[in-house]
Enzyme design. Structure first.
Site, short mmCIF file in Angstrom:
data_model
loop_
_atom_site.label_atom_id
_atom_site.label_comp_id
_atom_site.label_asym_id
_atom_site.label_seq_id
_atom_site.Cartn_x
_atom_site.Cartn_y
_atom_site.Cartn_z
N TYR A 112 0.84 -1.18 0.25
CA TYR A 112 0.08 0.18 0.03
C TYR A 112 0.97 1.25 0.16
CZ TYR A 112 -3.18 3.46 1.94
OH TYR A 112 -3.95 4.58 1.91
N ASP A 184 -0.23 -8.16 6.13
CA ASP A 184 -1.38 -7.28 5.89
C ASP A 184 -2.59 -7.94 5.27
OD1 ASP A 184 -3.38 -5.60 5.11
OD2 ASP A 184 -1.95 -3.76 4.96
N LYS A 209 -11.79 -1.37 6.10
CA LYS A 209 -12.24 -2.08 4.78
C LYS A 209 -13.26 -3.07 4.88
CE LYS A 209 -9.47 0.69 3.03
NZ LYS A 209 -8.10 0.90 3.50
N1 PLP Z 1 -3.09 -1.85 4.14
C1 PLP Z 1 -3.88 -1.82 2.83
C2 PLP Z 1 -3.67 -2.87 2.05
C3 PLP Z 1 -4.88 -0.77 2.46
O1 PLP Z 1 -5.43 -0.73 1.37
C4 PLP Z 1 -4.63 0.36 3.31
C5 PLP Z 1 -5.63 1.81 3.01
O2 PLP Z 1 -6.40 1.58 1.93
C6 PLP Z 1 -3.99 0.58 4.67
C7 PLP Z 1 -3.01 -0.54 4.89
C8 PLP Z 1 -4.18 1.59 5.46
O3 PLP Z 1 -5.13 1.64 6.19
P1 PLP Z 1 -6.07 2.85 6.60
O4 PLP Z 1 -6.26 3.93 5.55
O5 PLP Z 1 -7.22 2.51 7.52
O6 PLP Z 1 -5.13 3.64 7.46
#
Ligand code: PLP
Length: 395
Positions: A112, A184, A209
């Protein structure tokens, strides 16, 4: 019922909650409080010293949040969990807990965008370096691990190219060297994949999500063994302070109850849309774990995922402008980052979620200018297909 091994669908509704401890309320109550009263100064002293259980201050623990943490630990097959104010708060608490100056983090090739940003910050300010690895064979991984590798950080499916990393393989190699593996699991949710059951050590989520599922919360969660979770709880969470609000935890508990039902529907809709996209002449390549054109990935998919998931990436014949024109023609599908919501969302990774990744690195990750990522929602798939079809006709 307490000790019986219940099924995922049942645990998603019941785990971590005992109504008898909460005035018999059917639904977990919302403890919207910042602090807790002590019956005496001595009791306060004992609670601070850890000699007596009970809550002290909501940055250090809250009853609603605790129910969420116990439920998530159960669903991810871990010992304990900690909830955070965002997925990035969870990622940063984990990476700063596992590393010190001079260490190295080995990452899947594709992560990400903001996780990429965090890695750059750690490198620039604290000399914690990182590399990306395809992790596609034992030899490649052994070559990419360094003597100072302090953790292995994986997304699978990788955002947004949907490539898969063989978690069992990585976990086995890392275990031999005593290196913790962090996954993740945002794209799968524990309904589709449980990395701890495959030998990985720590799982984290952007709970924003699928865990939430309704597009109304930003939150994160980390699951691991009790010792690691205690360490994070007492250090990088307590002192950096990225805790979840009780109300957001309450909303996540509500969302979790329908996670299995929602995931089945996301997956079914995605499968149907992939079938449609595959036969469309204006669609160049489809990146989807269930796509049999992904031969190698497909076998990993069957090994570690229950279903291919609800995200599809695909590239359009043409240029960046063609891809943007297509997005602008959509009527039902919303242009928005994020994923896992009831609404179907589309985004353009090169200029949105991965805009912070330099172009050369982006290309190495396989993020072309014509690539689009679709988070398939819960609408009738026929309506989604018709929307995509009419937009493709206009480009
Ligand atoms: N990890 C992944 C795979 C994501 O898609 C995202 C956000 O889109 C994150 C981490 C970060 O999460 P947050 O937006 O809740 O801080």
């Amino acid at each position: 019922m307490e000790n019986k091994n219940l099924r995922f669908e049942t645990e998603a509704i019941h785990a971590g909650y005992h109504s008898g401890e909460h005035l018999d309320s059917l639904v977990p109550p919302l403890y919207q409080t910042s602090t807790y009263t002590f019956e005496s100064a001595e009791q306060g002293e004992r609670r601070f010293a850890g000699e007596e259980g009970g809550f002290v201050y909501s940055r250090l623990g809250n009853p609603t949040v605790k129910i969420l943490e116990e439920r998530m630990a159960k669903l991810e097959q871990g010992e304990a969990a900690l909830a955070f104010s965002s997925g990035m708060a969870a990622v940063s608490a984990v990476l700063t807990a596992l590393t010190k100056t001079g260490d190295h983090i080995l990452c899947s090739r594709g992560i990400y965008g903001c996780t990429f940003g965090l890695l750059q910050l750690l490198e620039g300010k604290y000399n914690i370096s990182h590399d990306f690895s395809d992790m596609s064979s034992r030899e490649m991984l052994e070559e990419d691990i360094r003597p100072n590798t302090a953790c292995i950080y994986i997304e699978t499916p990788i955002n947004p190219t949907m490539k898969l990393v063989d978690l069992e393989l990585v976990a086995a190699i890392a275990k031999q060297r005593g290196i913790p593996v962090v996954v993740d699991n945002t794209f799968c949710s524990p309904y589709l994949q449980t990395p701890i059951s495959l030998g990985c050590d720590i799982v984290l989520h952007s709970a924003t999500k699928y865990i939430c599922g309704h597009g109304d919360v930003i939150a994160g969660i980390v699951i691991g063994n009790s010792e690691f979770i205690q360490t994070v709880s007492r250090t990088t969470q307590k002192d950096m302070g990225g805790i979840i609000s009780p109300f957001d935890a309450w909303l996540l508990l509500r969302g979790l109850k329908t996670l299995p039902v929602r995931m089945d529907r996301h997956c079914e809709n995605a499968n149907r849309l992939v079938e449609f996209l595959r036969s469309h002449p204006k669609v160049e390549t489809i990146y989807f774990p269930g796509n049999s054109d992904f031969v190698e990935d497909n076998s990993i998919m069957h090994k570690q995922m229950k279903k291919p998931g609800g995200l599809i990436s695909f590239s359009i014949n043409g240029t960046k402008q063609t891809a943007q024109l297509f997005m602008n023609q959509l009527k039902l599908i919303k242009i928005a980052v994020s994923l896992g919501d009831a609404e179907t969302l589309i985004q353009h990774p090169a200029t949105m979620t991965h805009a912070v990744v330099p172009e050369n690195e982006r290309r190495k990750m396989g993020i072309e200018d014509t690539l689009l990522r679709l988070s398939v929602g819960l609408e009738a798939w026929e309506d989604l297909k018709e929307d995509i079809e009419q937009a493709l006709e206009r480009i």
